[in-house]
Motif scaffolding. Structure first.
Motif, PDB file in Angstrom:
ATOM      1  N   LYS A   1      21.533  51.887  60.561  1.00 20.60           N
ATOM      2  CA  LYS A   1      21.062  52.528  61.788  1.00 20.60           C
ATOM      3  C   LYS A   1      22.175  52.770  62.803  1.00 20.60           C
TER       4      LYS A   1
ATOM      5  N   ALA B   1      24.533  58.185  63.920  1.00 23.14           N
ATOM      6  CA  ALA B   1      23.647  59.044  64.702  1.00 23.14           C
ATOM      7  C   ALA B   1      23.182  60.235  63.863  1.00 23.14           C
TER       8      ALA B   1
ATOM      9  N   SER C   1      17.773  58.967  63.304  1.00 22.35           N
ATOM     10  CA  SER C   1      18.347  57.714  63.809  1.00 22.35           C
ATOM     11  C   SER C   1      19.074  58.009  65.125  1.00 22.35           C
TER      12      SER C   1
ATOM     13  N   ASP D   1      19.382  56.543  67.870  1.00 25.25           N
ATOM     14  CA  ASP D   1      20.064  55.455  68.584  1.00 25.25           C
ATOM     15  C   ASP D   1      21.392  55.075  67.933  1.00 25.25           C
TER      16      ASP D   1
ATOM     17  N   TYR E   1      25.323  55.241  66.965  1.00 24.22           N
ATOM     18  CA  TYR E   1      26.437  55.540  67.862  1.00 24.22           C
ATOM     19  C   TYR E   1      27.682  56.039  67.129  1.00 24.22           C
TER      20      TYR E   1
END
Length: 369
Positions: free
Chosen positions: A211, A214, A218, A220, A222
């Motif tokens: 996860k 990005a 997904s 969230d 980074y």
């Protein structure tokens, strides 16, 4: 004419090779009775569903205002993918040089069906159809083109091809590629297997990338998806992952995943703080760091099978980098005159080359001399 269960629309069947497309007109206010907008999402098992981009409210409002104005016109056809419940009945022999035939398109209509069970999906024209639905007009006929697809994977392929000349969000394309079949432009075809690996990395609960990348499903995450794709693609064609390729252009996905998760799991172990921060605060999760460390992976593990990777050896070499690392603060010094501030490194070919060269020097020596 229509009844409660069936919509019969005059249509023209056009033969293109061994495929058929159907040109017809339909009241745009009725599109959502039988056509769904298949927005992209993942279920609890990380399976991909849908393929359409999210609606853009400002654009829809602008189209709505136009549709409510005098002499509004939408000349571009909406594109629909039908499933096998939709039928075409010819009403006359082929004409137009033998490649077209007039008839009726027969579409079952049941407004109580959930979105994912409707017989048609919007491939192109999502925002136009949403604007028509919301516009304060009684009717608004639109031109439409439809085709009957075997499954959702073929619909995704057609969605990518139909939108190939438009500025589709790259992240959407990258997430669709793993579950797409059929002909793709060469650039997309080259990235299909890397996209499969990226998707699996992002969905592996025990993995370092879980996860963290990005993507549309997904949000969230980074780490930029393109950074991971470049790292995988470089390794697959010229580095450590090349050993798992096959002659058909595919590869052993499970062993590639094991290789990637093993190496990057050790990176996360050695640099936990830098790994947990977004690119603006850490150059490890930045494009320059992901690519640079990807080349480190290639140097340390090339020709080493995934099942036999020497974790102790990799850890030792990564700790050589740890001594001089400036992922989140300070400056990089590689024993040369040039010094670079941690946040001075950017995701450019020159900076990736500069960082990679220094990292590869460090893994080959003990910096405590």
């Amino acid at each position: 004419m229509t009844d409660q269960q069936t919509l019969r629309l005059p249509a023209l069947e056009v033969r293109q090779g061994d495929r058929r497309i159907y040109c017809f007109a339909v009241d745009g206010k009725r599109l959502h009775e039988f056509a769904a907008v298949s927005r992209i999402r993942r279920d609890d098992q990380e399976e991909l569903h849908g393929y359409q981009r999210p609606e853009v409210s400002n654009h829809i409002k602008a189209i709505k205002r136009y549709l409510e104005s005098p002499s509004a016109m939408l000349p571009n056809a909406i594109v629909l993918a039908f499933d096998s419940r939709v039928k075409f009945e010819a009403t006359a022999p082929e004409a137009g040089g033998g490649y077209s035939a007039p008839g009726e398109l027969i579409i079952p209509v049941d407004e109580e069906l959930p979105e994912d069970q409707k017989p048609a999906w919007l491939v192109d024209g999502q925002q136009r159809s949403a604007a028509i639905r919301e516009a304060e007009v009684d009717t608004f006929p639109v031109a439409a083109v439809g085709f009957i697809a075997d499954d959702e994977a073929e619909q995704r392929a057609q969605f990518i091809l139909v939108n190939n000349t438009k500025p589709l969000p790259k992240g959407l394309i990258h997430e669709l590629l793993p579950n797409t079949k059929g002909h793709l432009p060469p650039g997309y075809a080259r990235r299909q297997l890397p996209a499969v690996l990226m998707t699996r990395l992002n969905g592996t609960a025990a993995g370092p990338f879980y996860k963290a990348i990005a993507t549309p499903t997904s949000p969230d995450g980074y780490i930029k998806d393109n950074s991971v794709l470049k790292m995988i693609e470089n390794s697959m064609y010229e580095g450590a992952l090349y050993q798992y390729r096959d002659e058909r252009g595919g590869g052993d996905v499970e062993r590639m995943l094991l290789h990637l998760n093993t190496f990057w799991g050790l990176v996360k172990e050695v640099f936990p703080n830098a790994w947990s921060k977004p690119p603006r605060s850490s150059r490890l999760t930045h494009g320059v760091g992901i690519q640079g460390m990807g080349y480190v992976m290639d140097k340390l593990t090339e020709d080493e099978p995934a099942e036999e990777l020497d974790r102790g050896h990799i850890l030792e070499k990564l700790k050589n980098i740890e001594v001089v690392a400036a992922w989140t603060e300070g400056s990089w010094h590689f024993g040369r005159d040039e010094e670079r501030r941690w946040n001075g490194l950017q995701n450019t070919p020159n900076d990736v080359k500069w960082l990679t060269k220094g990292l590869l020097v460090m893994v080959d020596q003990n910096p405590l001399f």
